[in-house]
Design an enzyme around this catalytic site. Structure first.
Site, PDB file in Angstrom:
ATOM      1  N   MET A 120       0.836  -1.200   0.000  1.00 16.14           N
ATOM      2  CA  MET A 120       0.000   0.000   0.000  1.00 16.14           C
ATOM      3  C   MET A 120       0.872   1.252   0.000  1.00 16.14           C
ATOM      4  SD  MET A 120      -3.432  -0.940   2.042  1.00 16.14           S
ATOM      5  CE  MET A 120      -2.840  -0.559   3.680  1.00 16.14           C
ATOM      6  N   GLY A 121       2.161   1.095  -0.364  1.00 16.31           N
ATOM      7  CA  GLY A 121       3.039   2.250  -0.470  1.00 16.31           C
ATOM      8  C   GLY A 121       3.543   2.734   0.881  1.00 16.31           C
ATOM      9  N   LEU A 146       6.656   3.173   1.583  1.00 11.62           N
ATOM     10  CA  LEU A 146       7.538   2.016   1.730  1.00 11.62           C
ATOM     11  C   LEU A 146       8.603   2.216   2.791  1.00 11.62           C
ATOM     12  CD1 LEU A 146       8.033   1.300  -2.073  1.00 11.62           C
ATOM     13  CD2 LEU A 146       6.325   0.346  -0.523  1.00 11.62           C
ATOM     14  N   HIS A 147       8.916   1.153   3.475  1.00 19.71           N
ATOM     15  CA  HIS A 147      10.009   1.155   4.429  1.00 19.71           C
ATOM     16  C   HIS A 147      10.906  -0.046   4.138  1.00 19.71           C
ATOM     17  CE1 HIS A 147       7.646  -1.972   6.295  1.00 19.71           C
ATOM     18  NE2 HIS A 147       6.652  -1.137   6.576  1.00 19.71           N
ATOM     19  N   HIS A 207       9.370  -3.441   3.192  1.00 20.77           N
ATOM     20  CA  HIS A 207       9.003  -3.594   1.782  1.00 20.77           C
ATOM     21  C   HIS A 207      10.248  -3.790   0.913  1.00 20.77           C
ATOM     22  CE1 HIS A 207       5.680  -0.925   3.414  1.00 20.77           C
ATOM     23  NE2 HIS A 207       4.981  -1.946   2.937  1.00 20.77           N
ATOM     24  N   LEU A 210       5.899 -11.244   7.032  1.00 18.57           N
ATOM     25  CA  LEU A 210       5.241 -11.998   8.105  1.00 18.57           C
ATOM     26  C   LEU A 210       4.770 -11.105   9.245  1.00 18.57           C
ATOM     27  CD1 LEU A 210       7.292 -15.299   8.123  1.00 18.57           C
ATOM     28  CD2 LEU A 210       4.797 -15.106   7.996  1.00 18.57           C
ATOM     29  N   VAL A 247      10.998  -7.126   9.473  1.00 16.89           N
ATOM     30  CA  VAL A 247      12.174  -6.261   9.572  1.00 16.89           C
ATOM     31  C   VAL A 247      11.929  -5.266  10.708  1.00 16.89           C
ATOM     32  CG1 VAL A 247      13.615  -4.566   8.372  1.00 16.89           C
ATOM     33  CG2 VAL A 247      12.689  -6.525   7.123  1.00 16.89           C
TER      34      VAL A 247
END
Lengths: 301, 301
Positions: free
Chosen positions: B41-42, B44-45, B48, B159, B187
């Site tokens: 859904m953008g 981003l980190h 992603h 996950l 992460v």
């Protein structure tokens, strides 16, 4: 008598083997490879054969699937007694040009009870959806599974189940399934009876009286020309069918197609600028038959 | 400081253009062509980015999709205020090795309100499904649409949304969708906070207290080794989290994975021979955070 040269299609019973064969074809045929799927419940007749012939003309590989899908039968419907004849089906498939016949067991298609349910709203509440609750949910799941297993470029459906074609096309559109749905015309006996695997259930007298369905539908264009509004058209159709003592009407319906919306009863149908479906479901004895005519009112004048 | 050589990914906003590009890649790359999809859904980190890097290592073409899907947000959720930053997202995508970025408008994905609904039962009633009714129905539809549009060989999911991974895997299995689901590890920031696009909402004090989630989850293996049964493990987790005054617990749950069934409370978890998910959802101020640990009890001894 013409001898037709046909080669027996390969019979495939597992998803893995089906995928391997289709992928093999695509690799061999290269970028122009086209795969057509004809999904059926078997007990094939000339209607199914017409779908396979059309697919064989359009595509390099035609896959016929034969699977009596328990998910689309209601608890009191004819899943157990649905007619089956594998040997004859394979002969029909060979003659009509199918190269692969996918014949999975129920366990192969549903190794566990599926947790995923699909429902289509707006076009499943009327016609056969009204008298067969959950039917189109089951159709949606099995057709989606078959599309995902075969990954065909085109899939062929007979317009006898016009609502099914509309539902499948809606699912394909809503979910962006990468397949072209090809609706094909109803095939009839020479006396007009629409072909159906369920016709074998009919006793001679029932079969005779069942001709009233196609006879009534053939009059629909004339009644529209004469200026009938939807209500009047339905009354005329119902009255014509009811003349047969064995006919027990489930529904007589007139709807836009493929939206399956009721057209305004205020205006004659001949002014309607949309496709129109006149459809009937009628029981003769224990056997429920459906039939329909799809037309564009502006073209029946 | 290392300068990374990256080329800007192509931005695609229509389904037709996306299909054309993927098909072009497949034709050029031949039979060994592999396409990976990272649906997001953008905003981003690094979580992603890790999915994209994994996909880029596995596949010849990596497609990143960025679509804030209205269908998976409840009426009182944060669809309108969900954070968006297209320019930064494209830089992250370039650095992580995505070659195509699919950025459709809502109108492109839902030209009309969809009539087709998907529901997954059995694994959506607990965890986030309980507090977000309809959420996973919306996830199921959009992920299915993206699979049908991109037709990837593999799709990568983090996950952190462990239930989402289980639901998507179930749909793929139930409907025979021809894609491999690749679950990827959570992460975290160096202090343990699981990365989330929603972390930007956290005020400094909330962010500080939110560390209790990862700290608590890190103790789960030890508590299992000590012989905790499910009820006791959940009590310990909840008590640890509740020490933070700003923490408002939505759920603390311990379930088998991916079945999401409650293990027997009669036996210590260390005897369980199934994968176990310990998951929490906790609000800090207005921001709901989720975190989890997935482990095999027989391996934590």
């Amino acid at each position: 008598m013409t001898a037709t040269l046909t080669s027996a299609p390969a019979i495939v019973r597992t998803i893995a083997e089906l995928r391997r064969r289709v992928s093999e074809y695509r690799t061999q045929a290269g970028p122009g490879a086209k795969v057509g799927l004809v999904p059926t419940m078997g007990f094939l007749h000339e209607g199914h054969a017409s779908l396979m012939r059309r697919s064989a003309a359009d595509n390099g590989l035609t896959v016929l699937s034969i699977f009596v899908n328990p998910l689309q039968f209601g608890p009191n419907e004819d899943f157990e007694r649905y007619p089956r004849d594998e040997a004859r089906d394979l002969a029909v498939a060979a003659e009509a040009g199918a190269q692969l016949v996918f014949l999975p067991e129920v366990k192969e298609m549903y190794p566990t009870p599926p947790s995923t349910k699909m429902t289509v709203s707006g076009i499943t509440e009327m016609l056969c959806g009204a008298s067969r609750p959950g039917h189109f949910d089951g159709v949606g799941v099995v057709v989606t599974k078959l599309f995902n297993i075969v990954q065909p470029d085109r899939a062929y459906f007979g317009l006898k189940d016009a609502q099914q074609v509309a539902v499948v096309a809606r699912i394909v559109s809503d979910l962006n399934q990468p397949v072209e749905i090809v609706p094909c015309p109803i095939v009839r006996e020479s006396d007009g009876l629409a072909l159906s695997s369920r016709n074998v259930y009919l006793k001679p007298e029932e079969r005779e009286q069942a001709l009233v369905l196609s006879q009534t539908l053939r009059q629909v264009p004339a009644w529209i020309r004469e200026g009938a509004a939807p209500g009047e058209l339905k009354s005329r159709m119902a009255a014509a069918i009811a003349r047969m003592p064995l006919a027990e009407i489930d529904y007589v319906e007139v709807l836009t197609y493929p939206e399956l919306q009721a057209p305004s009863d205020a205006a004659p149908l001949r002014d309607l600028k949309m496709n129109l479906l006149a459809a009937v479901a009628v029981k003769f004895g224990q056997t429920r038959l459906i039939d329909n005519v799809l037309l564009n009112p502006t073209e029946v004048i």
